[in-house]
Design an enzyme around this catalytic site. Structure first.
Site, PDB file in Angstrom:
ATOM      1  N   ASP A 328      33.383 111.380  40.839  1.00 47.25           N
ATOM      2  CA  ASP A 328      33.519 112.589  41.649  1.00 47.25           C
ATOM      3  C   ASP A 328      32.583 112.634  42.861  1.00 47.25           C
ATOM      4  O   ASP A 328      32.496 113.651  43.537  1.00 47.25           O
ATOM      5  CB  ASP A 328      33.272 113.822  40.785  1.00 47.25           C
ATOM      6  CG  ASP A 328      31.887 113.822  40.143  1.00 47.25           C
ATOM      7  OD1 ASP A 328      31.246 112.748  40.125  1.00 47.25           O
ATOM      8  OD2 ASP A 328      31.468 114.883  39.648  1.00 47.25           O
ATOM      9  N   GLN A 329      31.877 111.544  43.158  1.00 43.85           N
ATOM     10  CA  GLN A 329      30.985 111.599  44.310  1.00 43.85           C
ATOM     11  C   GLN A 329      31.814 111.544  45.595  1.00 43.85           C
ATOM     12  O   GLN A 329      32.894 110.932  45.646  1.00 43.85           O
ATOM     13  CB  GLN A 329      29.957 110.476  44.265  1.00 43.85           C
ATOM     14  CG  GLN A 329      30.485 109.073  44.498  1.00 43.85           C
ATOM     15  CD  GLN A 329      29.379 108.040  44.300  1.00 43.85           C
ATOM     16  OE1 GLN A 329      28.721 107.991  43.262  1.00 43.85           O
ATOM     17  NE2 GLN A 329      29.176 107.203  45.307  1.00 43.85           N
ATOM     18  N   TRP A 357      41.208  90.189  66.188  1.00 42.36           N
ATOM     19  CA  TRP A 357      42.348  89.375  66.609  1.00 42.36           C
ATOM     20  C   TRP A 357      43.685  90.007  66.219  1.00 42.36           C
ATOM     21  O   TRP A 357      44.573  90.184  67.042  1.00 42.36           O
ATOM     22  CB  TRP A 357      42.224  87.987  66.001  1.00 42.36           C
ATOM     23  CG  TRP A 357      43.310  87.040  66.385  1.00 42.36           C
ATOM     24  CD1 TRP A 357      44.386  86.674  65.630  1.00 42.36           C
ATOM     25  CD2 TRP A 357      43.429  86.324  67.617  1.00 42.36           C
ATOM     26  NE1 TRP A 357      45.167  85.773  66.300  1.00 42.36           N
ATOM     27  CE2 TRP A 357      44.600  85.536  67.533  1.00 42.36           C
ATOM     28  CE3 TRP A 357      42.669  86.277  68.784  1.00 42.36           C
ATOM     29  CZ2 TRP A 357      45.018  84.711  68.571  1.00 42.36           C
ATOM     30  CZ3 TRP A 357      43.082  85.431  69.818  1.00 42.36           C
ATOM     31  CH2 TRP A 357      44.247  84.677  69.706  1.00 42.36           C
ATOM     32  N   GLU A 398      40.970  91.692  72.034  1.00 42.09           N
ATOM     33  CA  GLU A 398      41.246  90.286  72.323  1.00 42.09           C
ATOM     34  C   GLU A 398      42.676  90.119  72.828  1.00 42.09           C
ATOM     35  O   GLU A 398      43.574  89.920  72.026  1.00 42.09           O
ATOM     36  CB  GLU A 398      41.003  89.448  71.070  1.00 42.09           C
ATOM     37  CG  GLU A 398      39.593  89.616  70.510  1.00 42.09           C
ATOM     38  CD  GLU A 398      39.336  88.799  69.249  1.00 42.09           C
ATOM     39  OE1 GLU A 398      40.015  87.774  69.025  1.00 42.09           O
ATOM     40  OE2 GLU A 398      38.463  89.203  68.485  1.00 42.09           O
ATOM     41  N   TYR A 399      42.910  90.222  74.181  1.00 41.28           N
ATOM     42  CA  TYR A 399      41.922  90.269  75.256  1.00 41.28           C
ATOM     43  C   TYR A 399      42.454  91.179  76.356  1.00 41.28           C
ATOM     44  O   TYR A 399      43.672  91.185  76.620  1.00 41.28           O
ATOM     45  CB  TYR A 399      41.667  88.870  75.847  1.00 41.28           C
ATOM     46  CG  TYR A 399      41.144  87.910  74.822  1.00 41.28           C
ATOM     47  CD1 TYR A 399      39.788  87.878  74.502  1.00 41.28           C
ATOM     48  CD2 TYR A 399      42.025  87.051  74.174  1.00 41.28           C
ATOM     49  CE1 TYR A 399      39.311  86.988  73.561  1.00 41.28           C
ATOM     50  CE2 TYR A 399      41.547  86.166  73.229  1.00 41.28           C
ATOM     51  CZ  TYR A 399      40.201  86.128  72.913  1.00 41.28           C
ATOM     52  OH  TYR A 399      39.742  85.264  71.964  1.00 41.28           O
ATOM     53  N   THR A 465      31.216  82.929  71.634  1.00 40.15           N
ATOM     54  CA  THR A 465      31.039  81.534  72.052  1.00 40.15           C
ATOM     55  C   THR A 465      31.294  80.581  70.897  1.00 40.15           C
ATOM     56  O   THR A 465      30.446  79.780  70.513  1.00 40.15           O
ATOM     57  CB  THR A 465      29.623  81.344  72.625  1.00 40.15           C
ATOM     58  OG1 THR A 465      28.667  81.951  71.741  1.00 40.15           O
ATOM     59  CG2 THR A 465      29.503  81.973  73.995  1.00 40.15           C
ATOM     60  N   TYR A 466      32.480  80.679  70.351  1.00 38.70           N
ATOM     61  CA  TYR A 466      32.942  79.770  69.298  1.00 38.70           C
ATOM     62  C   TYR A 466      34.456  79.785  69.318  1.00 38.70           C
ATOM     63  O   TYR A 466      35.081  80.525  70.088  1.00 38.70           O
ATOM     64  CB  TYR A 466      32.404  80.187  67.923  1.00 38.70           C
ATOM     65  CG  TYR A 466      32.360  81.668  67.658  1.00 38.70           C
ATOM     66  CD1 TYR A 466      33.516  82.367  67.306  1.00 38.70           C
ATOM     67  CD2 TYR A 466      31.170  82.388  67.749  1.00 38.70           C
ATOM     68  CE1 TYR A 466      33.491  83.726  67.060  1.00 38.70           C
ATOM     69  CE2 TYR A 466      31.139  83.755  67.506  1.00 38.70           C
ATOM     70  CZ  TYR A 466      32.296  84.412  67.160  1.00 38.70           C
ATOM     71  OH  TYR A 466      32.273  85.762  66.921  1.00 38.70           O
ATOM     72  N   ASP A 467      35.081  78.940  68.496  1.00 34.15           N
ATOM     73  CA  ASP A 467      36.545  78.785  68.501  1.00 34.15           C
ATOM     74  C   ASP A 467      37.068  78.316  69.861  1.00 34.15           C
ATOM     75  O   ASP A 467      38.196  78.624  70.232  1.00 34.15           O
ATOM     76  CB  ASP A 467      37.253  80.082  68.096  1.00 34.15           C
ATOM     77  CG  ASP A 467      37.202  80.321  66.596  1.00 34.15           C
ATOM     78  OD1 ASP A 467      36.673  79.442  65.896  1.00 34.15           O
ATOM     79  OD2 ASP A 467      37.670  81.369  66.150  1.00 34.15           O
ATOM     80  N   TRP A 604      29.481  85.585  63.253  1.00 34.02           N
ATOM     81  CA  TRP A 604      30.672  85.872  62.447  1.00 34.02           C
ATOM     82  C   TRP A 604      30.686  84.871  61.304  1.00 34.02           C
ATOM     83  O   TRP A 604      30.804  83.683  61.540  1.00 34.02           O
ATOM     84  CB  TRP A 604      31.956  85.707  63.278  1.00 34.02           C
ATOM     85  CG  TRP A 604      33.167  85.981  62.467  1.00 34.02           C
ATOM     86  CD1 TRP A 604      33.892  85.087  61.726  1.00 34.02           C
ATOM     87  CD2 TRP A 604      33.796  87.248  62.279  1.00 34.02           C
ATOM     88  NE1 TRP A 604      34.931  85.711  61.092  1.00 34.02           N
ATOM     89  CE2 TRP A 604      34.891  87.040  61.411  1.00 34.02           C
ATOM     90  CE3 TRP A 604      33.533  88.531  62.743  1.00 34.02           C
ATOM     91  CZ2 TRP A 604      35.730  88.074  61.015  1.00 34.02           C
ATOM     92  CZ3 TRP A 604      34.369  89.552  62.348  1.00 34.02           C
ATOM     93  CH2 TRP A 604      35.462  89.319  61.499  1.00 34.02           C
TER      94      TRP A 604
END
Length: 624
Positions: A328-329, A357, A398-399, A465-467, A604
């Protein structure tokens, strides 16, 4: 309740949705870590079964060399732990090591297994390596106190684990520790005191007062017994304590931001929860969390996963503070756990991230009326049920005016219009940030929108700055997915961190509003025969949750790094080729980020790290 995976984040290419996380039995890795960071992480040495240790100099470049020790279990029972000792002549030393805790006393060097690689099955072997300097070779080798050729076996068992320490007499700068004694068949000689995993003292009694601490700072302690022949037993349970004063302690990373993404779908198959931020030690080393993701639908910010976000009930053992949820919170789920995390670590600020994405397709409609969109987001983030949890909003489109999973034609001003509306609604006391493209190519995604103008309303940009490269290019060429700089043979000019940051600065974005992105995963191909980048492939390498993608915590063991290029690591194992960041390459990237006066770094995402948070630690250390 659905256990389907909500949107997973990718940067230049769609990637299949990730639905789970399995427990991985860690194996051998080839990851270089800072020497000082590894002290005290070993598991206990034990009386040797039949085993041998051999040394190989893998390479020599004149000013230094790469050495490798290999431990082989030649007996019929499992080896539960190992310790190798050897002498180097004066002038020869270990500078950095991986897959072992390496220490020295003068010219005598000692290497111990880490928590995950102590067990060696009969007939199996494992290796650890190091970078050294000097011309000498090892001598006087002992394995678990016996000759490294397996000719002798010591007749002494290691000591038991001491009791979990208790704390008392806590001040701004000191804390007293007490613990119950360990036992040993030949007698306990002394105890190693570990602070945040590193040995800080060796004492003969069962108390120790640690001085010289920082006010208002969290510390974690454990102890480990040594017997009369210096065998170490199991590490005790750990205790955490915060020194008094200091107004909450120093900021991790100094004045730099260290931000991590926490995914709401990670609580399902991946079994990754807010409490993992505490048990890994990462909570004490980050400054911000982006909670991912909320959706963007019908021009509004909406809930991403109501069950994971605020309904899932946590048991006492799963909860950050050890208190179970009740039926019940008013608030359960991740939001309540994040609230408890902030109570325990008040320096952490949390932003709710929207889009990603898969869910970026809602932004074009939303920015047609930026003020109404901002109002909807504010109403959701500031909902009275969880308003205290969040310190602002992160927008992951994106994007803008470019193509991601879908293509947007909102125009170059759309991003700035959205940013200005969000800042006007959220005001100066809330954070408003954005995750943005790192496409620094001429006429690329950075050129498609007004990132310079929009930066005036954003607190910072998370530059993804990856993928840059991955197995969506099925036949290759193999290339690091997160290159720091360009290099000869890079498949696409402008697809590297340095070019992206330079272009954003040129467009008027202040350096302090740029965070460098780190991926806690690798991208990989299969059917690759060439170790160096630029090889051909036949498709995506197998991954735990999706082909072509694998967590760092898995890759460090299953496909250890074999080289570096453009500031990131790559690995060739069998016919698979992977690229990913390691603590060593993260150190290089953080040094570069500081040299560029960037605001810090982000990553990430948390669940790709090891259980002891070694990548988070590398970012934190690198930003100091």
């Amino acid at each position: 309740m659905s256990t389907d995976t909500p949107p997973r984040r990718s940067r230049f290419r769609w990637m299949p949705l990730r639905s789970g996380r399995s427990k991985v039995i860690a194996g051998l890795t080839a990851l270089a870590v800072p020497f000082a960071a590894m002290v005290g992480l070993a598991t206990p040495a034990a009386a040797a079964t039949s085993a041998t240790a051999t040394f190989t100099k893998k390479s020599d470049w004149g000013s230094g060399f790469e050495g490798q020790w290999t431990v082989k279990n030649t007996g019929t029972t499992a080896l539960s732990s190992w310790t190798i000792e050897w002498d180097f002549p004066t002038g020869t030393r270990v500078n950095s090591a991986w897959d072992a805790t390496v220490t020295n006393s003068g010219n005598r060097w000692t290497a111990k297994n880490l928590g995950w690689n102590g067990n060696i099955a009969p007939g199996a072997s494992l290796s650890f390596g190091f970078n050294g300097s000097g011309p000498g070779a090892p001598s006087g080798c002992k394995l678990n106190g016996a000759s490294c050729d397996g000719s002798t076996v010591p007749g002494d068992n290691p000591p038991s684990a001491p009791g979990t320490p208790t704390t008392s007499d806590v001040t701004n700068t000191s804390v007293k520790l007490s613990w119950s004694a360990a036992t040993d068949d030949k007698g306990v000689k002394d105890y190693d005191v570990l602070r945040n995993g590193a040995k800080i003292a060796t004492v003969t009694g069962t108390t120790y007062t640690n001085t010289g601490l920082t006010a208002g700072t969290d510390y974690t302690y454990a102890v480990q017994a040594r017997d009369t022949i210096d065998q170490t037993g199991p590490v005790s349970g750990s205790v955490s304590v915060r020194t008094t004063g200091g107004g909450g302690g120093e900021q991790p990373g100094g004045d730099k931001i260290n931000l991590g993404y926490f995914t709401n779908w990670g609580v399902y198959g991946r079994n990754y929860h807010v409490k993992n931020l505490v048990t890994s030690g990462s909570a004490a080393k980050i400054t911000h969390i982006n909670y991912a993701f909320g959706n963007v639908q019908n021009g509004k910010c909406t809930i991403g996963d109501s069950y994971a976000d605020y309904d899932k009930a946590y048991t006492a053992d799963q909860s950050v503070d050890g208190v179970a949820d009740t039926w019940d919170q008013p608030l359960r789920g991740n939001f309540n756990q994040l609230r408890k995390l902030k109570a325990k670590y008040p320096h952490i600020k949390i932003l709710w991230s929207f889009g990603g994405w898969t869910w970026s397709g809602g932004f074009p409609q939303a920015v047609q009326n930026p003020a109404a969109f901002a109002q909807s987001c504010y109403d959701l983030v500031e909902d009275p049920r969880w308003a205290d949890v969040f310190d602002g909003i992160d927008l992951d489109w994106e994007y803008p005016n470019a193509c991601g999973l879908t293509c947007d034609t909102s125009g170059p001003a759309a991003l700035k219009n959205m940013a200005d509306a969000m800042r006007a609604k959220f005001g100066p006391n809330n954070l408003v940030t954005a995750a943005i493209t790192a496409d620094g190519s001429t006429g690329g995604k950075i050129d498609a929108a007004d990132y310079g103008g929009a930066s005036q309303s954003f607190d910072w940009y998370n530059v993804m700055t990856y993928d840059f490269f991955g197995s969506w290019a099925t036949k290759g060429p193999t290339a690091p997915h997160s290159p720091l700089t360009s290099y000869t043979g890079i498949p696409q000019q402008g697809f590297n961190s340095a070019d992206a940051i330079a272009k954003l600065k040129a467009k008027g974005v202040p350096a302090k509003k740029l965070l460098l992105g780190i991926g806690f995963y690798g991208r990989g191909w299969t059917g690759v025969t060439q170790s160096a980048p630029g090889g051909t492939a036949t498709g995506a390498a197998p991954g735990t949750y999706e082909a072509g993608n694998e967590d760092y915590k898995v890759l460090k063991n299953t496909c250890p790094a074999t080289g570096t290029i453009a500031g990131t690591a790559y690995a060739h194992c069998g016919t698979n080729w992977w690229s990913y960041d390691t603590p060593a390459t993260i150190g290089t990237k953080m040094s570069w980020a500081k040299s560029q006066s960037l605001g810090g770094a982000f990553f990430w995402e948390f669940s790709g790290d090891t259980s002891n948070g070694e990548l988070v630690s590398a970012i934190n250390s690198g930003l100091q």
